[in-house]
Design an enzyme around this catalytic site. Structure first.
Site, PDB file in Angstrom:
ATOM      1  N   GLY A   1       1.288  -1.457  -0.174  1.00 14.87           N
ATOM      2  CA  GLY A   1       0.203   0.265  -0.165  1.00 14.87           C
ATOM      3  C   GLY A   1       1.053   1.356  -0.537  1.00 14.87           C
ATOM      4  O   GLY A   1       0.597   2.480   0.842  1.00 14.87           O
TER       5      GLY A   1
ATOM      6  N   SER B   1      -4.184  -0.441  13.984  1.00 16.42           N
ATOM      7  CA  SER B   1      -5.315   1.052  14.359  1.00 16.42           C
ATOM      8  C   SER B   1      -5.213   1.098  15.173  1.00 16.42           C
ATOM      9  O   SER B   1      -5.449  -0.311  16.596  1.00 16.42           O
ATOM     10  CB  SER B   1      -6.501   1.103  13.456  1.00 16.42           C
ATOM     11  OG  SER B   1      -7.626   1.904  13.781  1.00 16.42           O
TER      12      SER B   1
ATOM     13  N   TYR C   1     -14.761  -3.276   9.707  1.00 18.24           N
ATOM     14  CA  TYR C   1     -13.011  -2.680   9.891  1.00 18.24           C
ATOM     15  C   TYR C   1     -12.817  -2.555  11.264  1.00 18.24           C
ATOM     16  O   TYR C   1     -11.173  -3.610  11.320  1.00 18.24           O
ATOM     17  CB  TYR C   1     -13.127  -1.188   9.647  1.00 18.24           C
ATOM     18  CG  TYR C   1     -11.395  -0.215   9.805  1.00 18.24           C
ATOM     19  CD1 TYR C   1     -11.076  -0.630   8.887  1.00 18.24           C
ATOM     20  CD2 TYR C   1     -11.582   0.298  10.760  1.00 18.24           C
ATOM     21  CE1 TYR C   1      -9.472   0.126   8.816  1.00 18.24           C
ATOM     22  CE2 TYR C   1     -10.617   1.055  10.338  1.00 18.24           C
ATOM     23  CZ  TYR C   1      -8.631   0.532   9.854  1.00 18.24           C
ATOM     24  OH  TYR C   1      -8.213   0.907  10.096  1.00 18.24           O
TER      25      TYR C   1
ATOM     26  N   GLU D   1      -4.133  12.430   9.151  1.00 18.39           N
ATOM     27  CA  GLU D   1      -4.647  12.707   7.609  1.00 18.39           C
ATOM     28  C   GLU D   1      -3.653  12.166   6.524  1.00 18.39           C
ATOM     29  O   GLU D   1      -3.407  12.613   5.890  1.00 18.39           O
ATOM     30  CB  GLU D   1      -3.938  14.343   8.294  1.00 18.39           C
ATOM     31  CG  GLU D   1      -5.478  15.159   6.896  1.00 18.39           C
ATOM     32  CD  GLU D   1      -4.673  16.284   7.247  1.00 18.39           C
ATOM     33  OE1 GLU D   1      -5.383  17.617   6.455  1.00 18.39           O
ATOM     34  OE2 GLU D   1      -4.669  16.730   8.172  1.00 18.39           O
ATOM     35  N   THR D   2      -4.407  11.425   6.244  1.00 19.95           N
ATOM     36  CA  THR D   2      -4.549  10.760   4.444  1.00 19.95           C
ATOM     37  C   THR D   2      -5.475  10.522   3.952  1.00 19.95           C
ATOM     38  O   THR D   2      -7.212  11.098   4.378  1.00 19.95           O
ATOM     39  CB  THR D   2      -3.983   9.147   4.516  1.00 19.95           C
ATOM     40  OG1 THR D   2      -5.037   8.614   4.803  1.00 19.95           O
ATOM     41  CG2 THR D   2      -2.818   9.576   6.108  1.00 19.95           C
TER      42      THR D   2
END
EC number: 1.1.1.270
Length: 260
Positions: free
Chosen positions: A18, A151, A166, A202-203
């Protein structure tokens, strides 16, 4: 600048999944800055090719090698590892960064959305981990490192229905990383396993999650000062630069202003 503890990784190979944007691109850049050969993979490699050219023109000591790979296809993953074996000997560091979220709740979500998340966040990560370990083992590499970009959603469930499935995939990553650590000990190897669990970064992540509601996506990042992808890349460098006898299991990191 070469970082203390990173010298032993110079000229060795890291795989970053990724790598076309966000955290993956920042991690790839940081590793190239430290003199590593980095194979950056994604389904589309245009962005990785641009990043490789940037790294080269900046005079970084490492190199970035773009590789097109669909992580939902096991054959694609296996052929990537085969190409790495024949062209670069093998993988010394595997950074399982690729991940995605679809807004599919538990009560009314689509099975296809659930499957897409499971295929990338859990299965692809597990296949890459297995293949990276086998690559290390066949070359008697005893100091490799497998890092899973997890995460905070792998440690707590927020009251937002769109991220519940998720979150389940990220709880799986927490279990897989600890299970991997235990199996590596059983195998009497010094290969290490770590996960890094960021909060809000922030993506483009929220824009892909809320792809039908760009205003909601933008609002995700506006109410607090978020982590930057570079902050997570810095955590990766910290983990890799720790002495070989130090096993960092998990780094949980949030924006200072994030409550949950």
């Amino acid at each position: 600048m070469a970082r203390a503890g990173m010298e032993r990784w110079r000229d060795r190979l890291a795989l970053v999944t990724g790598a076309s944007g966000g955290i993956g691109a920042s991690v790839a850049r940081a590793l190239v800055q430290q003199g590593l050969k980095v194979v950056g993979c994604a389904r589309t490699v245009g962005n990785i090719e641009e990043l490789a050219a940037e790294c080269k023109s900046a005079g970084y000591p490492g190199t970035l090698i773009p590789y097109r790979c669909d992580l939902t296809n096991e054959e694609d993953i296996l052929s990537m590892f085969s190409a790495i074996r024949s062209q670069h000997s093998g993988v010394d560091i595997c950074i399982n960064n690729a991940g995605l979220a679809r807004p599919d709740s538990l009560l009314s979500g689509s099975t296809s959305g659930w499957k897409a998340m499971f295929d990338v966040n859990v299965l692809a990560l597990s296949i890459c981990t297995r293949e990276a370990y086998q690559s290390m083992k066949e070359r008697n590499v005893d100091d490799g490192h497998i890092i899973n970009i997890n995460s905070m959603s792998g440690h707590r469930v927020t009251p937002q229905s769109v991220v519940h499935f998720y979150s389940a995939t990220k709880y799986a990553v927490t279990a897989l990383t600890e299970g991997l650590r235990q199996e590596l000990r059983e195998a009497q190897t010094h290969i290490r396993a770590t996960c890094i669990s960021p909060g809000l970064v922030e993506t483009q992540f929220a824009f892909k999650l809320h792809d039908k509601d760009p205003e909601r996506a933008a609002a995700t990042y506006e109410h607090i000062k978020c982590l930057k992808p570079e902050d997570v890349a810095e955590a990766v460098i910290y983990v890799l630069s720790s002495p070989p006898h130090v096993q960092i299991g998990d780094i949980q990191m949030r924006p200072t202003e994030q409550v949950t």
